[in-house]
Design a protein around this motif. Structure first.
Motif, mmCIF file in Angstrom:
data_model
loop_
_atom_site.group_PDB
_atom_site.id
_atom_site.type_symbol
_atom_site.label_atom_id
_atom_site.label_comp_id
_atom_site.label_asym_id
_atom_site.label_seq_id
_atom_site.Cartn_x
_atom_site.Cartn_y
_atom_site.Cartn_z
ATOM 1 N N PRO A 1 0.777 -1.249 0.000
ATOM 2 C CA PRO A 1 0.000 0.000 0.000
ATOM 3 C C PRO A 1 0.809 1.302 0.000
ATOM 4 O O PRO A 1 0.225 2.372 0.145
ATOM 5 C CB PRO A 1 -0.825 -0.108 1.284
ATOM 6 C CG PRO A 1 0.060 -0.882 2.206
ATOM 7 C CD PRO A 1 0.736 -1.907 1.320
ATOM 8 N N HIS A 2 2.119 1.224 -0.129
ATOM 9 C CA HIS A 2 2.925 2.444 -0.243
ATOM 10 C C HIS A 2 2.560 3.143 -1.550
ATOM 11 O O HIS A 2 2.308 2.487 -2.569
ATOM 12 C CB HIS A 2 4.409 2.080 -0.236
ATOM 13 C CG HIS A 2 5.319 3.229 0.055
ATOM 14 N ND1 HIS A 2 5.627 4.180 -0.897
ATOM 15 C CD2 HIS A 2 5.993 3.588 1.176
ATOM 16 C CE1 HIS A 2 6.457 5.073 -0.379
ATOM 17 N NE2 HIS A 2 6.689 4.738 0.884
ATOM 18 N N PRO A 3 2.525 4.466 -1.569
ATOM 19 C CA PRO A 3 2.128 5.185 -2.784
ATOM 20 C C PRO A 3 3.199 5.240 -3.871
ATOM 21 O O PRO A 3 2.901 5.610 -5.020
ATOM 22 C CB PRO A 3 1.823 6.593 -2.267
ATOM 23 C CG PRO A 3 2.711 6.748 -1.069
ATOM 24 C CD PRO A 3 2.715 5.384 -0.421
ATOM 25 N N ALA A 4 4.435 4.841 -3.561
ATOM 26 C CA ALA A 4 5.535 4.999 -4.512
ATOM 27 C C ALA A 4 5.258 4.417 -5.903
ATOM 28 O O ALA A 4 5.533 5.077 -6.917
ATOM 29 C CB ALA A 4 6.826 4.410 -3.936
ATOM 30 N N PRO A 5 4.716 3.199 -6.013
ATOM 31 C CA PRO A 5 4.463 2.658 -7.355
ATOM 32 C C PRO A 5 3.443 3.480 -8.149
ATOM 33 O O PRO A 5 3.579 3.642 -9.362
ATOM 34 C CB PRO A 5 3.941 1.247 -7.075
ATOM 35 C CG PRO A 5 4.406 0.918 -5.694
ATOM 36 C CD PRO A 5 4.393 2.216 -4.958
ATOM 37 N N LEU A 6 2.429 3.973 -7.463
ATOM 38 C CA LEU A 6 1.418 4.787 -8.143
ATOM 39 C C LEU A 6 1.999 6.117 -8.602
ATOM 40 O O LEU A 6 1.701 6.597 -9.706
ATOM 41 C CB LEU A 6 0.214 5.025 -7.215
ATOM 42 C CG LEU A 6 -0.829 3.914 -7.142
ATOM 43 C CD1 LEU A 6 -0.263 2.689 -6.432
ATOM 44 C CD2 LEU A 6 -2.090 4.392 -6.430
#
Length: 223
Positions: free
Chosen positions: A148-153
Motif C-alpha cells: 500500500p505504499h504510494p511509490a508505485p502509483l
C-alpha cells in the motif's frame, strides 16, 4: 456530473481488476499438494485469496504463514510452478477491452500498477494485446516499495506525465485503496474481483465502487 473531474489517466491493479489469473495461481499451488501426495483442493477455496499471491495461496494449500521457516522455499516452488503455467488459463475480464477503448476515445492515458514481480508481470502482459496501449506498467519490484505504499502509483503517474491528482486508481484490494489515497488519487474499488466474504468495503474508504469494468465510465463523465 462526473464524480472525478480533470482526470487525465486511469491506473489499474492487474490481478482481479484487469485479468482473472486465479485459475493459474490456484493450479500452481495445487500442483504442490499433488506432488506431495495430498488431495487436490477445489478451485473455489483458492479463488478468494488469489489477490494475496503466494501468501494467500500457500496459506490455503498448506496452512503456511510467511513467518514459517519453510515459507521462503515453498514460495519459490510456487513461483516456479506459476511461471510455467501463468498464461494457460488467465483471461481478461469481460468489459476491460471496451473500457480501455473508451478511455482512448476520451484522450485518457492508462497504466498498470501491480504488486506482482516483474518476472511475472513482463511476460504475462506481453502475451496479451490489451497491454500494448498501456502507457506505464509498474510492478511490485519496480520501486523500493510496493502497495500500500504510494511509490508505485506515483511512479506510474510520472511515467504518464500527469499529476497524481489527475489520476484515478482502480483495484480490488484494500491496499489498493490505501495506496491510492496516499498518492492523492481518486480511488475505485472493483468488486467483481477476488473479494472474499470477509471483505469490509466500507473500511476501504474508496471514492466509488464498480461491479463491472465499464461502470467506471459513469464516474468519468461523457466523451
Amino acid at each position: 456530473m462526473a464524480l472525478f473531474n480533470d482526470v487525465k489517466a486511469v491506473l489499474f491493479d492487474l490481478d482481479g481488476t484487469l485479468i482473472d489469473s486465479a485459475p493459474d495461481l490456484a493450479a500452481a499451488a495445487d500442483k504442490m499438494r499433488v506432488v506431495r501426495g495430498l488431495a487436490p483442493l477445489p478451485y473455489e477455496v483458492y479463488r478468494p485469496v488469489a489477490g494475496a499471491g503466494a501468501r494467500g495461496l500457500l496459506g490455503v494449500a498448506f496452512g503456511l504463514t510467511p513467518d514459517h521457516e519453510d515459507f521462503p522455499v515453498m514460495r519459490e516452488e510456487f513461483f516456479v510452478n506459476y511461471a510455467s503455467c501463468m498464461t494457460e488459463r488467465t483471461y481478461i475480464f469481460d468489459g476491460v477491452v471496451e473500457l480501455v477503448d473508451a478511455l482512448a476515445k476520451r484522450g485518457m492515458a492508462w497504466g498498470v500498477v501491480t504488486n506482482k514481480a516483474t518476472r511475472f508481470t513482463a511476460p504475462l502482459t506481453a502475451s496479451m494485446d490489451l497491454f500494448g496501449s498501456a502507457g506505464a506498467i509498474v510492478s511490485g519490484d519496480t520501486t523500493p516499495h510496493s502497495k500500500p505504499h504510494p511509490a508505485p502509483l506515483l511512479e506510474a503517474a510520472a511515467r504518464l506525465g500527469v499529476l497524481p491528482s489527475q489520476c484515478v486508481y482502480v483495484g480490488d484490494d484494500e491496499r489498493d485503496m490505501a495506496a491510492g489515497h496516499a498518492a492523492g488519487m481518486g480511488t475505485v474499488a472493483a468488486t467483481y474481483g477476488y473479494l472474499g466474504a470477509e471483505a469490509n468495503l466500507s473500511a476501504w474508504r474508496s471514492h466509488a465502487e464498480i461491479k463491472s469494468p465499464v461502470e467506471l465510465l459513469n464516474f468519468l463523465g461523457p466523451v
